[in-house]
Design an enzyme around this catalytic site. Structure first.
Site, PDB file in Angstrom:
ATOM      1  N   GLU A 133       0.862  -1.181   0.000  1.00 46.47           N
ATOM      2  CA  GLU A 133       0.000   0.000   0.000  1.00 46.47           C
ATOM      3  C   GLU A 133       0.904   1.237   0.000  1.00 46.47           C
ATOM      4  O   GLU A 133       1.562   1.538   0.992  1.00 46.47           O
ATOM      5  CB  GLU A 133      -0.883  -0.004   1.246  1.00 46.47           C
ATOM      6  CG  GLU A 133      -2.045   0.952   1.109  1.00 46.47           C
ATOM      7  CD  GLU A 133      -2.889   1.010   2.387  1.00 46.47           C
ATOM      8  OE1 GLU A 133      -3.672   1.961   2.507  1.00 46.47           O
ATOM      9  OE2 GLU A 133      -2.736   0.118   3.235  1.00 46.47           O
ATOM     10  N   ASP A 167      10.869   4.149  -6.152  1.00 46.28           N
ATOM     11  CA  ASP A 167       9.643   4.938  -6.277  1.00 46.28           C
ATOM     12  C   ASP A 167       9.997   6.168  -7.091  1.00 46.28           C
ATOM     13  O   ASP A 167      10.936   6.892  -6.778  1.00 46.28           O
ATOM     14  CB  ASP A 167       9.059   5.338  -4.922  1.00 46.28           C
ATOM     15  CG  ASP A 167       7.597   5.748  -5.097  1.00 46.28           C
ATOM     16  OD1 ASP A 167       6.798   4.907  -5.542  1.00 46.28           O
ATOM     17  OD2 ASP A 167       7.268   6.927  -4.835  1.00 46.28           O
ATOM     18  N   SER A 168       9.247   6.376  -8.160  1.00 40.99           N
ATOM     19  CA  SER A 168       9.649   7.414  -9.103  1.00 40.99           C
ATOM     20  C   SER A 168       8.444   8.180  -9.607  1.00 40.99           C
ATOM     21  O   SER A 168       7.290   7.794  -9.367  1.00 40.99           O
ATOM     22  CB  SER A 168      10.423   6.781 -10.264  1.00 40.99           C
ATOM     23  OG  SER A 168       9.772   5.631 -10.741  1.00 40.99           O
ATOM     24  N   HIS A 176      16.990   9.446 -14.350  1.00 41.08           N
ATOM     25  CA  HIS A 176      16.836   9.434 -12.896  1.00 41.08           C
ATOM     26  C   HIS A 176      17.144   8.043 -12.329  1.00 41.08           C
ATOM     27  O   HIS A 176      17.840   7.895 -11.342  1.00 41.08           O
ATOM     28  CB  HIS A 176      15.410   9.867 -12.541  1.00 41.08           C
ATOM     29  CG  HIS A 176      14.334   9.170 -13.329  1.00 41.08           C
ATOM     30  ND1 HIS A 176      14.410   8.981 -14.698  1.00 41.08           N
ATOM     31  CD2 HIS A 176      13.167   8.578 -12.953  1.00 41.08           C
ATOM     32  CE1 HIS A 176      13.350   8.327 -15.113  1.00 41.08           C
ATOM     33  NE2 HIS A 176      12.568   8.065 -14.071  1.00 41.08           N
ATOM     34  N   ASP A 217       7.766   8.987 -21.085  1.00 38.80           N
ATOM     35  CA  ASP A 217       8.936   9.186 -21.957  1.00 38.80           C
ATOM     36  C   ASP A 217       8.594   9.895 -23.283  1.00 38.80           C
ATOM     37  O   ASP A 217       9.402  10.701 -23.754  1.00 38.80           O
ATOM     38  CB  ASP A 217       9.628   7.840 -22.249  1.00 38.80           C
ATOM     39  CG  ASP A 217      10.447   7.344 -21.060  1.00 38.80           C
ATOM     40  OD1 ASP A 217      10.735   8.143 -20.149  1.00 38.80           O
ATOM     41  OD2 ASP A 217      10.800   6.150 -21.048  1.00 38.80           O
TER      42      ASP A 217
HETATM   43  P1  ITT Z   1       5.807  -0.116  -8.820  1.00 37.21           P
HETATM   44  O1  ITT Z   1       5.210   0.768  -7.756  1.00 37.21           O
HETATM   45  O2  ITT Z   1       5.270  -1.508  -8.815  1.00 37.21           O
HETATM   46  O3  ITT Z   1       7.308  -0.074  -8.824  1.00 37.21           O
HETATM   47  P2  ITT Z   1       4.692   1.867 -10.616  1.00 37.21           P
HETATM   48  O4  ITT Z   1       4.740   2.067 -12.099  1.00 37.21           O
HETATM   49  O5  ITT Z   1       3.355   1.992  -9.927  1.00 37.21           O
HETATM   50  O6  ITT Z   1       5.373   0.455 -10.278  1.00 37.21           O
HETATM   51  P3  ITT Z   1       5.648   4.177  -9.191  1.00 37.21           P
HETATM   52  O7  ITT Z   1       4.588   4.137  -8.149  1.00 37.21           O
HETATM   53  O8  ITT Z   1       7.067   4.446  -8.763  1.00 37.21           O
HETATM   54  O9  ITT Z   1       5.745   2.815  -9.972  1.00 37.21           O
HETATM   55  O10 ITT Z   1       5.200   5.225 -10.300  1.00 37.21           O
HETATM   56  C1  ITT Z   1       6.107   5.633 -11.226  1.00 37.21           C
HETATM   57  C2  ITT Z   1       5.394   6.237 -12.424  1.00 37.21           C
HETATM   58  O11 ITT Z   1       6.147   7.398 -12.834  1.00 37.21           O
HETATM   59  C3  ITT Z   1       5.401   5.283 -13.579  1.00 37.21           C
HETATM   60  O12 ITT Z   1       4.276   4.441 -13.616  1.00 37.21           O
HETATM   61  C4  ITT Z   1       5.460   6.249 -14.777  1.00 37.21           C
HETATM   62  O13 ITT Z   1       4.171   6.747 -15.061  1.00 37.21           O
HETATM   63  C5  ITT Z   1       6.319   7.382 -14.222  1.00 37.21           C
HETATM   64  N1  ITT Z   1       7.744   7.099 -14.513  1.00 37.21           N
HETATM   65  C6  ITT Z   1       8.689   6.670 -13.626  1.00 37.21           C
HETATM   66  N2  ITT Z   1       9.864   6.465 -14.260  1.00 37.21           N
HETATM   67  C7  ITT Z   1       9.645   6.746 -15.544  1.00 37.21           C
HETATM   68  C8  ITT Z   1      10.464   6.695 -16.699  1.00 37.21           C
HETATM   69  O14 ITT Z   1      11.718   6.274 -16.651  1.00 37.21           O
HETATM   70  N3  ITT Z   1       9.919   7.078 -17.853  1.00 37.21           N
HETATM   71  C9  ITT Z   1       8.655   7.493 -17.934  1.00 37.21           C
HETATM   72  N4  ITT Z   1       7.795   7.532 -16.910  1.00 37.21           N
HETATM   73  C10 ITT Z   1       8.296   7.168 -15.709  1.00 37.21           C
END
Ligand code: ITT
Length: 190
Positions: free
Chosen positions: A37, A66-67, A173, A148
């Site tokens: 969560e 987390d990104s 990043h 992207d």
């Molecule tokens: P997990 O939590 O399971 O790792 P998630 O995709 O839900 O997968 P995040 O909560 O960290 O991961 O959300 C990151 C979002 O940010 C991701 O779904 C993309 O929409 C964006 N993002 C992160 N890194 C990126 C990248 O390298 N290029 C483009 N978009 C990116």
């Protein structure tokens, strides 16, 4: 060495394994049932939550990413909510471009916080990588994932979705954060 990578996003897993390919570290998915969560208020908190969940589930130290994309003139949105900004990725991009329509300042940054956590919840290492750039008027390119197609990094004139993997990974990043994690791992016995 195999290390659990706390994600359900297969694109992230592919990227980290490409970045780490000569390091001796291979990242693997957490066991079935990994569904943390993400209720933290920061990238750091959510990164910890994911890594700890995967470490508990697997019984091994785990790394999480987390990104998100933070846009200056949207006060940092979508930020922590990048994956939840709209139901599909195409709709997330459409929403972003709509929110930015008519705005001159299109500066933005991708942020990636990585955290290495043991099964008993201890943080061994945490770091954040950043990629600065700006948001385009329309999507361009098919490589990569997420936002992207609408992000042009500083010092480039093409979107990340037009770059090959190695160019993205050298400036992203995620690449910046993971290289620091790999450096830490090379000096530590897990
Ligand atoms: P997990 O939590 O399971 O790792 P998630 O995709 O839900 O997968 P995040 O909560 O960290 O991961 O959300 C990151 C979002 O940010 C991701 O779904 C993309 O929409 C964006 N993002 C992160 N890194 C990126 C990248 O390298 N290029 C483009 N978009 C990116």
């Amino acid at each position: 060495m195999k290390l659990v990578f706390a994600t359900n996003n297969i694109n992230k897993l592919k990227e980290v394994n490409e970045i780490a390919k000569n390091s001796g570290v291979e990242f693997i998915l957490p066991p079935d049932g990994f569904n943390p969560e993400e209720n933290g208020q920061t990238f750091e908190e959510n990164s910890y939550i994911k890594a700890y969940e995967a470490a508990k589930l697997s019984g091994q130290t785990a790394l999480a990413d987390d990104s998100g994309l933070c846009v200056d003139s949207l006060n940092g949105a979508p930020g922590l909510y990048s994956a939840r900004y709209a139901p599909t990725q195409q709709q997330r991009i459409e929403r972003l471009l709509k929110e930015l329509s008519g705005k001159d300042n299109r500066n933005a940054k991708f942020v990636c916080c990585m955290t290495l956590v043991t099964p008993d919840g201890e943080t061994l290492f945490q770091t954040t990588g950043i990629c600065n750039g700006h948001i385009t008027d329309k999507p361009d390119g098919v490589n990569g994932f997420g936002y992207d197609p609408v992000f042009i990094p500083d010092n480039y004139n093409i979107t990340i979705a037009r770059m090959d993997d190695s160019t993205k990974n050298s400036i992203s990043h995620r690449g910046n954060a993971l290289r620091q994690v790999l450096e830490f791992l090379s000096t530590t016995n897990l």
